[in-house]
Design a protein around this motif. Structure first.
Motif, mmCIF file in Angstrom:
data_model
loop_
_atom_site.group_PDB
_atom_site.id
_atom_site.type_symbol
_atom_site.label_atom_id
_atom_site.label_comp_id
_atom_site.label_asym_id
_atom_site.label_seq_id
_atom_site.Cartn_x
_atom_site.Cartn_y
_atom_site.Cartn_z
ATOM 1 N N UNK A 161 1.237 -1.312 -0.512
ATOM 2 C CA UNK A 161 -0.279 -0.467 0.048
ATOM 3 C C UNK A 161 0.391 1.330 -0.430
ATOM 4 N N UNK A 162 0.444 2.438 -0.615
ATOM 5 C CA UNK A 162 1.174 3.645 -0.663
ATOM 6 C C UNK A 162 1.155 4.472 1.289
ATOM 7 N N UNK A 163 2.325 4.418 1.625
ATOM 8 C CA UNK A 163 2.203 4.869 2.813
ATOM 9 C C UNK A 163 2.311 6.664 2.573
ATOM 10 N N UNK A 164 1.833 7.770 2.869
ATOM 11 C CA UNK A 164 2.239 8.584 2.848
ATOM 12 C C UNK A 164 3.009 9.629 2.812
ATOM 13 N N UNK A 165 2.871 8.747 4.128
ATOM 14 C CA UNK A 165 4.391 9.803 4.844
ATOM 15 C C UNK A 165 5.740 9.119 4.826
ATOM 16 N N UNK A 166 5.487 7.920 3.748
ATOM 17 C CA UNK A 166 7.474 6.936 4.140
ATOM 18 C C UNK A 166 7.487 8.578 2.514
ATOM 19 N N UNK A 207 15.614 -15.638 -2.816
ATOM 20 C CA UNK A 207 15.078 -16.301 -1.409
ATOM 21 C C UNK A 207 14.460 -14.950 -0.482
ATOM 22 N N UNK A 208 15.158 -13.531 -1.175
ATOM 23 C CA UNK A 208 14.767 -12.339 0.241
ATOM 24 C C UNK A 208 14.723 -11.714 -0.588
ATOM 25 N N UNK A 209 13.374 -10.626 0.271
ATOM 26 C CA UNK A 209 13.073 -9.688 -0.001
ATOM 27 C C UNK A 209 13.336 -8.426 0.398
ATOM 28 N N UNK A 210 14.206 -7.448 -0.638
ATOM 29 C CA UNK A 210 14.567 -6.251 0.245
ATOM 30 C C UNK A 210 13.719 -5.269 0.317
ATOM 31 N N UNK A 211 13.596 -4.773 1.245
ATOM 32 C CA UNK A 211 12.511 -3.146 1.417
ATOM 33 C C UNK A 211 13.010 -2.023 1.852
ATOM 34 N N UNK A 212 12.832 -0.701 1.791
ATOM 35 C CA UNK A 212 13.321 0.208 1.868
ATOM 36 C C UNK A 212 12.184 1.640 2.609
ATOM 37 N N UNK A 213 13.078 2.068 3.677
ATOM 38 C CA UNK A 213 11.739 3.046 3.672
ATOM 39 C C UNK A 213 12.499 4.174 4.474
ATOM 40 N N UNK A 214 12.109 5.426 4.032
ATOM 41 C CA UNK A 214 12.683 6.734 4.983
ATOM 42 C C UNK A 214 11.390 7.733 5.300
ATOM 43 N N UNK A 215 11.768 7.606 6.183
ATOM 44 C CA UNK A 215 10.828 8.728 7.149
ATOM 45 C C UNK A 215 11.163 10.281 7.139
ATOM 46 N N UNK A 251 16.818 -9.571 8.769
ATOM 47 C CA UNK A 251 18.398 -8.727 9.073
ATOM 48 C C UNK A 251 17.265 -7.034 8.615
ATOM 49 N N UNK A 252 17.514 -6.434 9.703
ATOM 50 C CA UNK A 252 17.404 -4.901 9.762
ATOM 51 C C UNK A 252 17.929 -3.466 9.873
ATOM 52 N N UNK A 253 18.089 -3.240 9.825
ATOM 53 C CA UNK A 253 19.278 -1.840 10.050
ATOM 54 C C UNK A 253 18.319 -0.290 9.947
ATOM 55 N N UNK A 254 18.901 0.855 9.933
ATOM 56 C CA UNK A 254 18.506 1.985 10.363
ATOM 57 C C UNK A 254 19.456 3.050 10.678
ATOM 58 N N UNK A 255 19.487 4.201 10.229
ATOM 59 C CA UNK A 255 19.986 5.377 9.800
ATOM 60 C C UNK A 255 19.024 6.562 10.159
ATOM 61 N N UNK A 256 19.531 7.253 11.688
ATOM 62 C CA UNK A 256 18.736 7.897 12.060
ATOM 63 C C UNK A 256 19.497 10.258 12.097
ATOM 64 N N UNK A 257 19.676 10.843 11.412
ATOM 65 C CA UNK A 257 19.946 12.446 11.634
ATOM 66 C C UNK A 257 19.094 12.930 11.198
ATOM 67 N N UNK A 281 14.832 9.170 9.141
ATOM 68 C CA UNK A 281 14.698 8.110 9.703
ATOM 69 C C UNK A 281 14.890 6.943 8.520
ATOM 70 N N UNK A 282 16.231 6.657 8.215
ATOM 71 C CA UNK A 282 15.507 5.372 6.905
ATOM 72 C C UNK A 282 16.664 3.875 7.746
ATOM 73 N N UNK A 283 15.008 3.728 7.222
ATOM 74 C CA UNK A 283 15.081 1.611 7.029
ATOM 75 C C UNK A 283 15.250 0.944 5.825
ATOM 76 N N UNK A 284 15.739 -0.170 6.823
ATOM 77 C CA UNK A 284 16.629 -1.246 5.611
ATOM 78 C C UNK A 284 15.985 -2.442 6.010
ATOM 79 N N UNK A 285 14.938 -3.305 5.285
ATOM 80 C CA UNK A 285 15.115 -4.126 6.091
ATOM 81 C C UNK A 285 14.621 -5.945 5.114
#
Length: 200
Positions: free
Chosen positions: A50-55, A90-98, A160-166, A145-149
């Protein structure tokens, strides 16, 4: 005198923003210790349910491509490759940023100003300044905030997941933005279970 106070506060804020933009990344990552990353090397980008308007990545395809390119380079350096066409992955990769608005209160030295008072038969003047006095100053800024799953497609569980905030900076060119994106993504992957040196 009011203009001088505003100038001093603006200079302090600029210094604080520059210092934060250079070294203010907060990075975190975690992974499933039971998952064998050495055997599963194919991935594909997960479809948006679904489309996340905050992403901000959903709202900005150019920015999304920049982030995905940086992630793909980090994955390729660790022996992962994107599945082509209808080939299984084998894997799904996702990235989101807020982006969120933040505020910070700093207690800064009180500004220098003269004081005039009545004493005896006339006015007295002295330049008042208390080095131990401080006034609260509120600063507003934007934080990203950048999120990677990564999700195992077989077991449908996050592995696995990772994030960076700054601090969110303002950029004049896409190339300058790409350098900071590359740096943030590389920092997120710095503790990935498979390191670049292992795959030389």
């Amino acid at each position: 005198m009011k203009e001088k106070t505003v100038f001093i506060r603006a200079a302090v804020l600029l210094f604080m923003l520059l210092a934060t933009s250079c070294s203010g990344l907060s990075v975190m990552s975690d992974y499933d210790h039971d998952y064998d990353f050495t055997r599963q090397r194919t991935y594909r980008w997960a479809a948006e349910s679904h489309r996340d308007s905050s992403d901000v990545l959903s709202a900005n395809p150019l920015l999304k491509n920049r982030v995905q390119s940086a992630i793909e380079r980090e994955l390729a350096a660790r022996g992962f490759f994107a599945a082509s066409g209808s080939a299984p992955a084998a894997l799904d990769v996702e990235a989101h940023a807020y982006v969120s608005e933040k505020s910070m209160i700093r207690h800064e030295p009180a500004p220098f100003y003269p004081r005039v008072y009545w004493r005896g038969r006339g006015l007295r003047y002295y330049p008042w300044f208390d080095p131990f006095d401080a006034v609260p100053v509120v600063y507003q800024y934007d934080e990203f905030l950048l999120l990677i799953d990564m999700t195992d497609r077989t077991g449908m569980r996050m592995v696995w997941n990772g994030s960076a905030r700054g601090l969110l900076k303002r950029y004049r060119t896409g190339e300058a933005m790409q350098r900071d994106i590359d740096f943030a993504v590389s920092e997120i992957f710095s503790d990935f279970p498979l390191q670049k040196a292992v795959l030389k």
